[in-house]
Motif scaffolding. Structure first.
Motif, PDB file in Angstrom:
ATOM      1  N   VAL A  15       0.972  -1.205   0.008  1.00  0.00           N
ATOM      2  CA  VAL A  15       0.029   0.028   0.045  1.00  0.00           C
ATOM      3  C   VAL A  15       0.876   1.274  -0.014  1.00  0.00           C
ATOM      4  O   VAL A  15       0.122   2.268  -0.146  1.00  0.00           O
ATOM      5  N   TYR A  50       2.598  -4.691   7.030  1.00  0.00           N
ATOM      6  CA  TYR A  50       1.275  -4.966   6.755  1.00  0.00           C
ATOM      7  C   TYR A  50       0.708  -6.329   7.048  1.00  0.00           C
ATOM      8  O   TYR A  50      -0.209  -6.462   7.396  1.00  0.00           O
ATOM      9  N   ILE A  65      -0.021  -1.545   9.887  1.00  0.00           N
ATOM     10  CA  ILE A  65      -0.233  -0.516   9.116  1.00  0.00           C
ATOM     11  C   ILE A  65      -1.643  -0.308   8.548  1.00  0.00           C
ATOM     12  O   ILE A  65      -2.196   0.616   7.616  1.00  0.00           O
ATOM     13  N   ARG A  66      -2.710  -1.546   8.909  1.00  0.00           N
ATOM     14  CA  ARG A  66      -3.978  -1.319   8.607  1.00  0.00           C
ATOM     15  C   ARG A  66      -4.739  -1.334   9.760  1.00  0.00           C
ATOM     16  O   ARG A  66      -4.433  -1.563  10.827  1.00  0.00           O
ATOM     17  N   ALA A  67      -6.044  -0.848   9.464  1.00  0.00           N
ATOM     18  CA  ALA A  67      -6.901  -0.884  10.604  1.00  0.00           C
ATOM     19  C   ALA A  67      -7.651  -2.169  10.940  1.00  0.00           C
ATOM     20  O   ALA A  67      -7.722  -2.681  12.280  1.00  0.00           O
ATOM     21  N   GLY A  68      -7.735  -2.855   9.859  1.00  0.00           N
ATOM     22  CA  GLY A  68      -8.310  -4.272  10.208  1.00  0.00           C
ATOM     23  C   GLY A  68      -6.871  -5.240  10.434  1.00  0.00           C
ATOM     24  O   GLY A  68      -6.220  -5.359   9.790  1.00  0.00           O
ATOM     25  N   HIS A  91      -8.667   6.617   8.923  1.00  0.00           N
ATOM     26  CA  HIS A  91      -9.529   6.396   7.688  1.00  0.00           C
ATOM     27  C   HIS A  91     -10.752   6.949   7.578  1.00  0.00           C
ATOM     28  O   HIS A  91     -11.453   6.740   6.623  1.00  0.00           O
ATOM     29  N   ARG A 226     -14.799  -5.180   5.548  1.00  0.00           N
ATOM     30  CA  ARG A 226     -14.175  -6.717   5.111  1.00  0.00           C
ATOM     31  C   ARG A 226     -15.129  -7.604   4.382  1.00  0.00           C
ATOM     32  O   ARG A 226     -16.449  -7.556   4.790  1.00  0.00           O
ATOM     33  N   HIS A 274     -10.443  -2.940  -3.222  1.00  0.00           N
ATOM     34  CA  HIS A 274      -9.706  -2.697  -1.840  1.00  0.00           C
ATOM     35  C   HIS A 274      -8.884  -1.271  -1.838  1.00  0.00           C
ATOM     36  O   HIS A 274      -7.669  -1.698  -1.465  1.00  0.00           O
ATOM     37  N   SER A 277      -9.032   3.111   1.333  1.00  0.00           N
ATOM     38  CA  SER A 277      -8.186   3.702   1.959  1.00  0.00           C
ATOM     39  C   SER A 277      -7.102   4.726   1.237  1.00  0.00           C
ATOM     40  O   SER A 277      -6.071   5.309   1.629  1.00  0.00           O
ATOM     41  N   TYR A 282      -0.793   8.311   2.332  1.00  0.00           N
ATOM     42  CA  TYR A 282      -0.955   7.121   3.296  1.00  0.00           C
ATOM     43  C   TYR A 282       0.387   7.076   4.147  1.00  0.00           C
ATOM     44  O   TYR A 282       0.226   7.045   5.274  1.00  0.00           O
TER      45      TYR A 282
END
Ligand code: NDP
Ligand code: 7N6
Length: 308
Positions: A15, A50, A65-68, A91, A226, A274, A277, A282
């Motif tokens: 990303v 990630y 580095i992701r929210a999920g 986000h 998701r 996907h 974001s 970023y």
């Protein structure tokens, strides 16, 4: 122990251009380096990544580095005593703008006009087809960073916004909050149902046959959270039998969405890969979050966004 190194795992390249990300930490007073698999770590090392890797369990702190963070084994982090932090909180604008974009397009037919533009068609829709999002009801399921971002923007567009969350804490722009047990009441009257909650054992398959039956047949599903929150077989079935009108989808059970997925072919389904974001800032947004936590770590303060 204090940190004496921050490592950036190469998987961030999914990303972020890794070099730009490393450079965004120029102001830190510890060295920041890019690493691949199989390195060894100790408690003076922090890792921003990630994907999860087994060797990260030896580090002092790991940042996703992701929210999920559903791909991380939080129990293993807890057992190892290694704090894990995620990237929620950043986000609200990026992902919410995509959710709003889907809704506006689905109402105002921008996706249909673009499809026709590709064929050089000056297209005239049926009189009944276009509508405005203004005065339409939106149900936002999951009222955290993204859900609140969607709700505020939808409210500004004059939508009637309700939502679902476990806590009953009020949210600006949301006129009524439903408990997850009352999901069906929450979605029954909505023209748009937007999903913005994490993928957990509790939320998997949240939207399936029963929910599509409860939803209005002129309703649209928006999923920017998701894929596994939605039973995709039930979604395709609902679209085929006109149990709902369409969908805006950024996430899928299998990503990339397989070539043979029926979802590609519905005019009333907008698909984005996907990238909800995605923004050219970023690396800066994540670096700000990580830098704040490096400072907190060094003075022994509680880390922001700690999830294990
Ligand atoms: P937050 O943690 O800020 O918000 C999640 C919200 O969901 C919380 O406010 C929580 O509220 C609510 N929630 C949790 N469980 C339930 C439940 N069972 N029923 C109803 N509500 C529930 O996360 P974000 O808003 O930052 O992100 C949400 C998800 O979106 C992420 O987990 C991630 O999977 C996905 N995401 C997707 C992106 C993309 O690129 N498309 C980008 C970023 C995130 P309460 O505690 O009150 O229930
Ligand atoms: C690109 C992934 C998340 O959970 O899936 C999203 O944050 C974003 C960074």
């Amino acid at each position: 122990a204090r940190l004496d190194h921050l490592y950036v795992h190469e998987s961030v390249e999914n990303v972020i251009p890794p070099e730009a990300f490393v450079e965004a930490f120029d102001h830190l007073d510890i060295p920041v380096d890019l690493v691949g698999d199989g390195e060894s770590y100790d408690e003076t090392d922090a890792v921003a990544t990630y994907v999860p890797k087994p060797e990260f369990l030896d580090a002092g702190w790991v940042h996703c580095i992701r929210a999920g963070y559903d791909e991380f084994d939080t129990e293993a982090y807890e057992a190892a005593g290694v704090p894990l932090t995620n990237s929620t909180g950043i986000h609200d604008t990026t992902v919410s703008e995509v959710a709003i974009g889907y809704m506006v397009s689905l109402a105002r037919l921008l996706h249909v006009y673009r499809d026709n533009q590709n064929e050089g068609n000056w297209y005239t829709p049926d009189y009944e087809r276009p509508f405005t999002v203004e005065n339409e009801r939106l149900c936002v399921v999951g009222l955290g960073t993204i859900g609140q971002g969607i709700a505020e923007r939808a409210d500004a567009l004059g939508m009637d916004v309700v939502g679902v969350r476990r806590s009953d804490e009020s949210v600006p722009g949301v006129s009524e909050i439903f408990d997850p047990a009352d999901l069906h009441d929450a979605i029954a009257d909505a023209r748009f149902v937007a999903l913005a909650l994490p993928h957990t054992p509790e939320t998997e398959g949240l939207i399936g046959d029963d929910e599509f039956d409860v939803m209005r047949d002129d309703a649209y599903l928006v999923n920017v959270a998701r894929g596994p929150l939605v039973d995709e077989r039930a979604l395709v079935d609902a679209l085929e039998r006109d149990a709902i009108a369409g969908a805006g989808l950024d996430v899928f059970e299998t990503e990339p969405l397989p070539d043979d997925s029926p979802l590609w072919d519905f005019e009333e389904v907008i698909i984005s890969p996907h990238k909800g974001s995605a923004t050219n800032r970023y690396h800066l947004d994540i670096a700000d979050l990580v830098s704040e936590n490096v400072e907190r770590y060094q003075i022994g303060e509680t880390l922001r966004n700690r999830v294990a």
